[in-house]
Scaffold this active site. Sequence first.
Site, short mmCIF file in Angstrom:
data_model
loop_
_atom_site.label_atom_id
_atom_site.label_comp_id
_atom_site.label_asym_id
_atom_site.label_seq_id
_atom_site.Cartn_x
_atom_site.Cartn_y
_atom_site.Cartn_z
N HIS A 109 52.87 44.51 30.39
CA HIS A 109 53.90 45.20 31.18
C HIS A 109 53.71 44.88 32.66
CE1 HIS A 109 50.45 47.86 31.59
NE2 HIS A 109 51.08 48.56 32.50
N HIS B 203 53.07 46.45 35.56
CA HIS B 203 52.38 47.20 36.60
C HIS B 203 51.39 46.21 37.22
CE1 HIS B 203 53.29 51.53 35.05
NE2 HIS B 203 54.10 51.19 36.04
N ASP C 234 48.26 46.11 38.04
CA ASP C 234 46.92 45.82 37.51
C ASP C 234 46.97 44.90 36.29
OD1 ASP C 234 48.17 48.18 36.47
OD2 ASP C 234 46.29 48.80 35.52
N HIS C 235 48.17 44.63 35.77
CA HIS C 235 48.32 43.75 34.61
C HIS C 235 49.06 42.45 34.93
CE1 HIS C 235 47.02 47.03 31.88
NE2 HIS C 235 47.45 47.73 32.93
N HIS D 274 54.86 53.72 27.36
CA HIS D 274 54.35 53.78 28.74
C HIS D 274 55.56 54.00 29.64
CE1 HIS D 274 51.07 53.14 31.49
NE2 HIS D 274 51.62 52.11 32.09
N ASP E 27 49.28 49.10 28.31
CA ASP E 27 48.93 50.50 28.51
C ASP E 27 49.87 51.34 27.65
OD1 ASP E 27 47.34 49.44 30.49
OD2 ASP E 27 48.23 50.54 32.12
N HIS F 61 39.84 49.21 30.85
CA HIS F 61 40.91 49.76 31.68
C HIS F 61 40.56 51.19 32.09
CE1 HIS F 61 45.02 51.29 32.60
NE2 HIS F 61 45.27 50.05 32.95
ZN LIG Z 1 47.19 49.54 33.72
#
Ligand SMILES: [Zn+2]
Length: 301
Positions: free
Chosen positions: A63, A65, A67-68, A141, A204, A262
């Site tokens: 996805h 976001h 951090d990914h 999510h 996530d 994570h």
């Molecule tokens: Zn994340």
Amino acid sequence: MSVRELVVLGTASQVPTRHRNHNGYLLRWDGEGILFDPGEGTQRQMLRAGVAAHDLNRICVTHFHGDHSLGLAGVIQRINLDRVPHEITAHYPRSGQRFFDRLRYATAYRETVALTEAPVDADGPVAATAAYRLETRRLSHPVESFGYRLVEPDGRRMLPGRLAAHGIKGPDVGRIQREGGLGGVSLEEVSEVRRGQRFAFVMDTRLCDGVHALAEGCDLLVIESTFLDEDEALAVEHGHLTAGQAARVARDAGVRHLVLTHFSQRYSDPEEFERQARAAGFEGELTVAHDLARIPVPKRR
Ligand SMILES: [Zn+2]
């Protein structure tokens, strides 16, 4: 020799810490490298882990976001700088195409690599090679998120006793494998099913059907456990899992090696994730991931 292992590049959720980079995971599966969820700093973590741009064949993003996915810009520019000679395929939620476009073309650089965009918008198979089938399942999510599952096709294991009983030896062993039968003896009579190995990458998400479907029967499961169990209300609210929830999924799915990762920066003691996973009844191999860990896919049973 075929190598199947997970190289952990980063293990932090939303914000990196002094000890944890943003997410990033490389799965080596025979000759291929699949990069999952490259967060910020992934290019440098690859260097530290001994992973070259040439090692990548596929990139899978769950996805959009940061951090990914913030690492996409750097990783894509690096594979072009290094003139990786083979095609690289990128999978990501189609609903985030505009984010992928921005990251792919974040700054000026010379494009040298064939990067194929293969966006995902439904559950099911997205790619197949001789070594695996790659499938997706929708997760739950606040932004659209898909988990990935890699399934090796089942093979057959020859049974020496049965072969001997039928007098099959030498080059005839190869022949019966290729042709499915020999002199009235079928391949099934002298062999058994060798189940293909399975790997899944789940993040996530809060608990949902997709989580269980992805985890089912996995040899190696990488799954987010952003929160500890006492913060389950926060996990539900923000669309995440706790250590106990992730471990119960793995327990019920018959996972052999569970990798938790994570982690929220609010926690300082990684061992608490292990304690809660064990308390939830998971009895297989368990790794609370740290950056640069290398985790082999468990040997076939
Ligand atoms: Zn994340």
